[in-house]
Design a protein around this motif. Structure first.
Motif, PDB file in Angstrom:
ATOM      1  N   ILE A  95       0.858  -1.200   0.000  1.00 59.43           N
ATOM      2  CA  ILE A  95       0.000   0.000   0.000  1.00 59.43           C
ATOM      3  C   ILE A  95       0.888   1.242   0.000  1.00 59.43           C
ATOM      4  O   ILE A  95       0.686   2.174  -0.776  1.00 59.43           O
ATOM      5  N   ALA A  96       1.930   1.220   0.873  1.00 65.67           N
ATOM      6  CA  ALA A  96       2.807   2.398   0.979  1.00 65.67           C
ATOM      7  C   ALA A  96       3.592   2.600  -0.314  1.00 65.67           C
ATOM      8  O   ALA A  96       3.674   3.711  -0.833  1.00 65.67           O
ATOM      9  N   LYS A  97       4.152   1.515  -0.850  1.00 61.87           N
ATOM     10  CA  LYS A  97       5.062   1.668  -1.988  1.00 61.87           C
ATOM     11  C   LYS A  97       4.320   1.862  -3.314  1.00 61.87           C
ATOM     12  O   LYS A  97       4.754   2.646  -4.152  1.00 61.87           O
ATOM     13  N   LEU A  98       3.225   1.164  -3.494  1.00 59.61           N
ATOM     14  CA  LEU A  98       2.557   1.217  -4.803  1.00 59.61           C
ATOM     15  C   LEU A  98       1.505   2.297  -4.934  1.00 59.61           C
ATOM     16  O   LEU A  98       1.225   2.776  -6.021  1.00 59.61           O
ATOM     17  N   THR A  99       0.882   2.664  -3.814  1.00 59.14           N
ATOM     18  CA  THR A  99      -0.178   3.674  -3.927  1.00 59.14           C
ATOM     19  C   THR A  99       0.242   5.013  -3.323  1.00 59.14           C
ATOM     20  O   THR A  99      -0.439   6.011  -3.517  1.00 59.14           O
ATOM     21  N   GLY A 100       1.335   4.995  -2.553  1.00 52.79           N
ATOM     22  CA  GLY A 100       1.809   6.236  -1.941  1.00 52.79           C
ATOM     23  C   GLY A 100       0.933   6.695  -0.781  1.00 52.79           C
ATOM     24  O   GLY A 100       1.086   7.801  -0.274  1.00 52.79           O
ATOM     25  N   ASN A 297       2.393 -10.266  -7.701  1.00 54.26           N
ATOM     26  CA  ASN A 297       1.213  -9.810  -8.439  1.00 54.26           C
ATOM     27  C   ASN A 297      -0.087 -10.154  -7.713  1.00 54.26           C
ATOM     28  O   ASN A 297      -1.065  -9.421  -7.808  1.00 54.26           O
ATOM     29  N   ASP A 298      -0.057 -11.271  -6.978  1.00 54.46           N
ATOM     30  CA  ASP A 298      -1.227 -11.595  -6.142  1.00 54.46           C
ATOM     31  C   ASP A 298      -1.472 -10.461  -5.152  1.00 54.46           C
ATOM     32  O   ASP A 298      -2.614 -10.092  -4.887  1.00 54.46           O
ATOM     33  N   PHE A 299      -0.388  -9.921  -4.604  1.00 53.59           N
ATOM     34  CA  PHE A 299      -0.515  -8.827  -3.631  1.00 53.59           C
ATOM     35  C   PHE A 299      -1.037  -7.562  -4.308  1.00 53.59           C
ATOM     36  O   PHE A 299      -1.838  -6.832  -3.726  1.00 53.59           O
ATOM     37  N   ILE A 300      -0.544  -7.311  -5.518  1.00 48.86           N
ATOM     38  CA  ILE A 300      -1.030  -6.114  -6.232  1.00 48.86           C
ATOM     39  C   ILE A 300      -2.543  -6.232  -6.444  1.00 48.86           C
ATOM     40  O   ILE A 300      -3.297  -5.287  -6.230  1.00 48.86           O
ATOM     41  N   HIS A 301      -2.977  -7.433  -6.808  1.00 47.14           N
ATOM     42  CA  HIS A 301      -4.399  -7.688  -7.027  1.00 47.14           C
ATOM     43  C   HIS A 301      -5.179  -7.508  -5.708  1.00 47.14           C
ATOM     44  O   HIS A 301      -6.242  -6.875  -5.679  1.00 47.14           O
ATOM     45  N   LEU A 302      -4.620  -8.041  -4.626  1.00 48.44           N
ATOM     46  CA  LEU A 302      -5.261  -7.943  -3.301  1.00 48.44           C
ATOM     47  C   LEU A 302      -5.386  -6.477  -2.867  1.00 48.44           C
ATOM     48  O   LEU A 302      -6.450  -6.024  -2.431  1.00 48.44           O
ATOM     49  N   ILE A 303      -4.294  -5.741  -3.017  1.00 50.71           N
ATOM     50  CA  ILE A 303      -4.276  -4.340  -2.564  1.00 50.71           C
ATOM     51  C   ILE A 303      -5.243  -3.479  -3.375  1.00 50.71           C
ATOM     52  O   ILE A 303      -6.039  -2.724  -2.821  1.00 50.71           O
ATOM     53  N   THR A 304      -5.200  -3.619  -4.697  1.00 45.77           N
ATOM     54  CA  THR A 304      -6.089  -2.781  -5.519  1.00 45.77           C
ATOM     55  C   THR A 304      -7.555  -3.188  -5.328  1.00 45.77           C
ATOM     56  O   THR A 304      -8.435  -2.341  -5.268  1.00 45.77           O
ATOM     57  N   LEU A 306      -8.924  -4.524  -2.666  1.00 51.61           N
ATOM     58  CA  LEU A 306      -9.387  -4.193  -1.315  1.00 51.61           C
ATOM     59  C   LEU A 306      -9.541  -2.683  -1.121  1.00 51.61           C
ATOM     60  O   LEU A 306     -10.508  -2.220  -0.529  1.00 51.61           O
ATOM     61  N   THR A 307      -8.567  -1.936  -1.622  1.00 51.05           N
ATOM     62  CA  THR A 307      -8.569  -0.492  -1.349  1.00 51.05           C
ATOM     63  C   THR A 307      -9.206   0.332  -2.466  1.00 51.05           C
ATOM     64  O   THR A 307      -9.636   1.458  -2.236  1.00 51.05           O
ATOM     65  N   GLY A 308      -9.223  -0.209  -3.668  1.00 52.11           N
ATOM     66  CA  GLY A 308      -9.730   0.559  -4.804  1.00 52.11           C
ATOM     67  C   GLY A 308      -8.749   1.638  -5.246  1.00 52.11           C
ATOM     68  O   GLY A 308      -9.067   2.482  -6.068  1.00 52.11           O
ATOM     69  N   GLU A 309      -7.530   1.609  -4.684  1.00 48.68           N
ATOM     70  CA  GLU A 309      -6.522   2.631  -5.027  1.00 48.68           C
ATOM     71  C   GLU A 309      -5.866   2.293  -6.366  1.00 48.68           C
ATOM     72  O   GLU A 309      -5.804   1.139  -6.770  1.00 48.68           O
ATOM     73  N   LYS A 310      -5.347   3.338  -7.013  1.00 46.97           N
ATOM     74  CA  LYS A 310      -4.611   3.139  -8.269  1.00 46.97           C
ATOM     75  C   LYS A 310      -3.161   2.806  -7.937  1.00 46.97           C
ATOM     76  O   LYS A 310      -2.608   3.321  -6.971  1.00 46.97           O
ATOM     77  N   ILE A 311      -2.544   1.957  -8.761  1.00 46.67           N
ATOM     78  CA  ILE A 311      -1.144   1.627  -8.517  1.00 46.67           C
ATOM     79  C   ILE A 311      -0.242   2.433  -9.438  1.00 46.67           C
ATOM     80  O   ILE A 311      -0.681   2.946 -10.458  1.00 46.67           O
ATOM     81  N   THR A 312       1.025   2.521  -9.053  1.00 41.41           N
ATOM     82  CA  THR A 312       1.953   3.329  -9.833  1.00 41.41           C
ATOM     83  C   THR A 312       2.355   2.613 -11.116  1.00 41.41           C
ATOM     84  O   THR A 312       2.106   1.432 -11.288  1.00 41.41           O
ATOM     85  N   GLU A 313       3.023   3.331 -11.978  1.00 43.62           N
ATOM     86  CA  GLU A 313       3.459   2.801 -13.277  1.00 43.62           C
ATOM     87  C   GLU A 313       4.342   1.563 -13.108  1.00 43.62           C
ATOM     88  O   GLU A 313       4.191   0.572 -13.801  1.00 43.62           O
ATOM     89  N   GLU A 314       5.226   1.657 -12.114  1.00 46.58           N
ATOM     90  CA  GLU A 314       6.183   0.560 -11.898  1.00 46.58           C
ATOM     91  C   GLU A 314       5.461  -0.757 -11.666  1.00 46.58           C
ATOM     92  O   GLU A 314       5.770  -1.782 -12.253  1.00 46.58           O
ATOM     93  N   ALA A 315       4.419  -0.697 -10.812  1.00 44.93           N
ATOM     94  CA  ALA A 315       3.687  -1.920 -10.488  1.00 44.93           C
ATOM     95  C   ALA A 315       2.893  -2.412 -11.683  1.00 44.93           C
ATOM     96  O   ALA A 315       2.798  -3.604 -11.927  1.00 44.93           O
TER      97      ALA A 315
END
Ligand SMILES: Nc1ncnc2c1ncn2[C@@H]1O[C@H](COP(=O)(O)OP(=O)(O)OP(=O)(O)O)[C@@H](O)[C@H]1O
Ligand SMILES: [Mg+2]
Length: 336
Positions: A95-100, A297-304, A306-315
């Motif tokens: 959450i901290a690294k990918l969504t800021g 990538n499972d975590f990226i899927h879980l985080i987005t 659950l939170t509905g937040e946008k992820i950064t370009e890197e992710a």
């Protein structure tokens, strides 16, 4: 105030009984202050007391107004060792690294929680020190947090198991109330018992992640757990069922578990002993590296999800890379 500043009075007074009143004008009042430092000091004391009272009141009003800004996510599993702590730590780091967004991880496994250690933090304070200090404001809370290099904060569990008794549900609710004013996400790692503190954490959560491994005893316990959760009458969208260690050796297939539990999983995390153990043994989160993997990538899927937040370009790049890998050369889940 009117006498000191020479401005109109800001209040009137009605006496309840007959009084004898001494009247003093500004010229005499100023003279009195100059000649008698004792009176000046008494007036200053009264004024500072009033300012302090007003400041405390203002802080309470601001706190009240800002409550409910942050979202609370609690991870719970009816069976120990399901992967709550590793998942909670990786999720917070993501959450901290990918969504800021600002994230706080609270270790509510009060007797043997080891999140601060797993994240390689040399914590100076724990949740026990925090409750002892009776925090009221965000600044009071900040003093007891450890900050991870990824930018998220951690409130460690007590350093001694016997200190676990010090933390009550009232304390937890207060900590969360204050934390919500400064964090976008608060993630709580629990232990595997339905106790007052855990149930309070579930009650005040926006999302509850129920985690299990693909094993027979986990299925049995999750079945019972879901029955208990049903009696708590939470809205259905609050509960997210998470399968951890999907496709591990001798795992019961996901579809079979879903058929037994009569419920689909909301999220799955593949078996990845290398990266999961990387945290336990080397204090590394899955987001310490940008190297793509199915688990990451499972975590990226879980985080987005659950939170509905946008992820950064890197992710996003990493996610696209894996999808290409799946459709191009074979990349077996869990083996990357
Ligand atoms: N996706 C995964 N793949 C492989 N191993 C995993 C995975 N998730 C967790 N593990 C491993 O499972 C073990 C237990 O994980 P963890 O400590 O997070 O569980 P827990 O539910 O917090 O346990 P406890 O109930 O004791 O607090 C750890 O050794 C961890 O490395
Ligand atoms: Mg744990």
């Amino acid at each position: 105030m009117a006498l000191i500043e020479g401005t109109p009075r800001n209040a009137t007074i009605k006496t309840k009984t007959e009084c004898t009143v001494l009247e003093i004008d500004k010229i005499n009042f100023d003279m009195l202050l100059r000649l008698n430092s004792f009176i000046a000091l008494r007036i200053m004391t009264a004024l500072t007391q009033r300012i302090r009272k007003t400041t405390t009141l203002m802080k309470a009003i601001v706190l009240e107004a800002e409550v409910k800004a942050g979202k609370l996510i609690t991870l719970f599993s009816p069976k120990g060792g399901a992967g709550k702590s590793v998942t909670a730590a990786n999720m917070t780091a993501g959450i901290a690294k990918l969504t800021g967004k600002k994230a706080l991880l609270i270790d509510l496994d009060l007797q043997f929680g080891d999140l601060a250690f797993m994240l390689g933090l040399k914590a100076k304070h724990s949740i026990a020190d925090l409750v002892e200090s009776e925090p009221e404001t965000a600044d009071d809370l900040r003093k007891f947090l450890s900050v991870h290099p990824h930018g998220f904060s951690v409130l460690p569990s007590p350093f001694k198991p016997e200190q676990s008794e010090m933390i009550t549900s009232k304390h937890l609710r207060k900590i969360v109330q204050i934390a919500k004013t400064i964090f976008d996400y608060i993630i709580i790692d629990t232990h595997s018992l339905f106790q007052d503190l855990t149930i309070n954490s579930l009650d005040i959560s926006d999302h509850i992640c129920l985690i299990m491994a693909p094993e027979m005893n986990h299925i049995k316990s999750m079945h019972m757990c879901m029955k208990v959760v049903e009696t708590l009458k939470y809205p259905s969208e609050k509960i997210r069922l998470v399968l951890n260690r999907e496709e591990c050796m001798y795992a019961i297939p996901r579809t079979e578990i879903e058929a037994t539990l009569k419920r689909k999983f909301d999220f799955c995390l593949h078996d990845d002993w290398k990266h999961a153990l990387g945290m336990v043994n080397e204090q590394k989160t899955i987001f310490d590296t940008t190297v793509e993997s199915t688990y990451r990538n499972d975590f990226i899927h879980l985080i987005t999800g659950l939170t509905g937040e946008k992820i950064t370009e890197e992710a996003e790049k990493s996610l696209l890379g894996t999808l290409k890998g799946w459709f191009g050369k074979s990349d077996k889940p869990g083996k990357s």
